[in-house]
Design a protein around this motif. Sequence first.
Motif: not given
Length: 348
Positions: A152-178
């Motif tokens: 729960e600590i890890v999830r709450i930290v991710a929920l409140n940090l700006s670098v993790t995008g907060g509750p909105n998360g992180i979008a635009g993560i690239p797929n692995p290269p060929t």
Amino acid sequence: MMNTLRNFNLRDKGAEIWAGWNRPVRTVFVVAMIIIVGLIPFAADWGPTSFLNTPITSFQNVLVYPVGMFVLMALGLNIVVGKSGLLDLGYVAFFAIGAYSQAILSTLFGWNTWEILPFGILFAMISGVILGLPALRLRGDYLAIITLGFGEIVRIVALNLSVTGGPNGIAGIPNPPTIFGFEFNLMYPQHFFWLVFAMILLVIWMIRRFTVRRPGRAWEAIRQDEDVAALMGVNTLIYKLWSFVIGAAVGGAAGVLYASKVMVISPDMFKFEVSILILACVVFGGIGNIWGVVLGASMLAYLPERIRFISDARQVIFGLVLILMMNLRPDGLLPRKKREKITEKRSM
């Protein structure tokens, strides 16, 4: 009839057959099974196995998540729960750490998945050490509560940090290269499945190597009786920490692959329920048995997707299946070997 179902151990029967084969036959069997599993993404398009097709989500995508990921994480958790006998209710934390490692390093620094994978594993292992050093001095319910809190600590930290995008998360993560001619994008979900399958095979190989060596014997002793293991000279804290760190590494690797597949993550994806589901996979399949865990995770991941067309009622059916099977098979579908056979070599 009920007692027969409870006492029958398919794992023992399979072990007897395996013991009767020579090395070439075993090799042919293993290679054949790997090829068959590798062809599963095409099963939904083949007449005799078309009944496997999932009605809502693409069958090939279901094979990646939840099936492949559940199997991979269940194997990692089985090292902690099944091999060492430690109850970990916060395993999703390592999964989240791997996923956020992929998301942050790829979007902010432009790294690709192959570069991030070892770092995602490393960060998860470090977190396993940070959690394990104080927590593994405790046992039973106390250990379970601490690991639950860590998740729960890890999830709450991710929920409140700006670098993790907060509750909105992180979008635009690239797929692995060929790599080796295999493209990883939405058009080729089977390539993601083969990638996860390769990781599963690597983890199974690693677990089997550990099991027959000193760490595996130490884990077995700790699982049976920690006090006796300590009296026999086993450094219980070190070996419990080993199991925690190795399990965390598998969870971190799964998180990296998962984030690179879905391309967007948020804290809601890493709730406590995920840890419970993975633990249910281990218990349902057979605690401590690799093949039981693989079977249990595959079934519990696939079944809800197969009956998704009945909407919310599928959760009721899912729960009933669990209750029924735990009554019929309390040790799991493929429980651990009941009796270890000891061969005594007598001098002539």
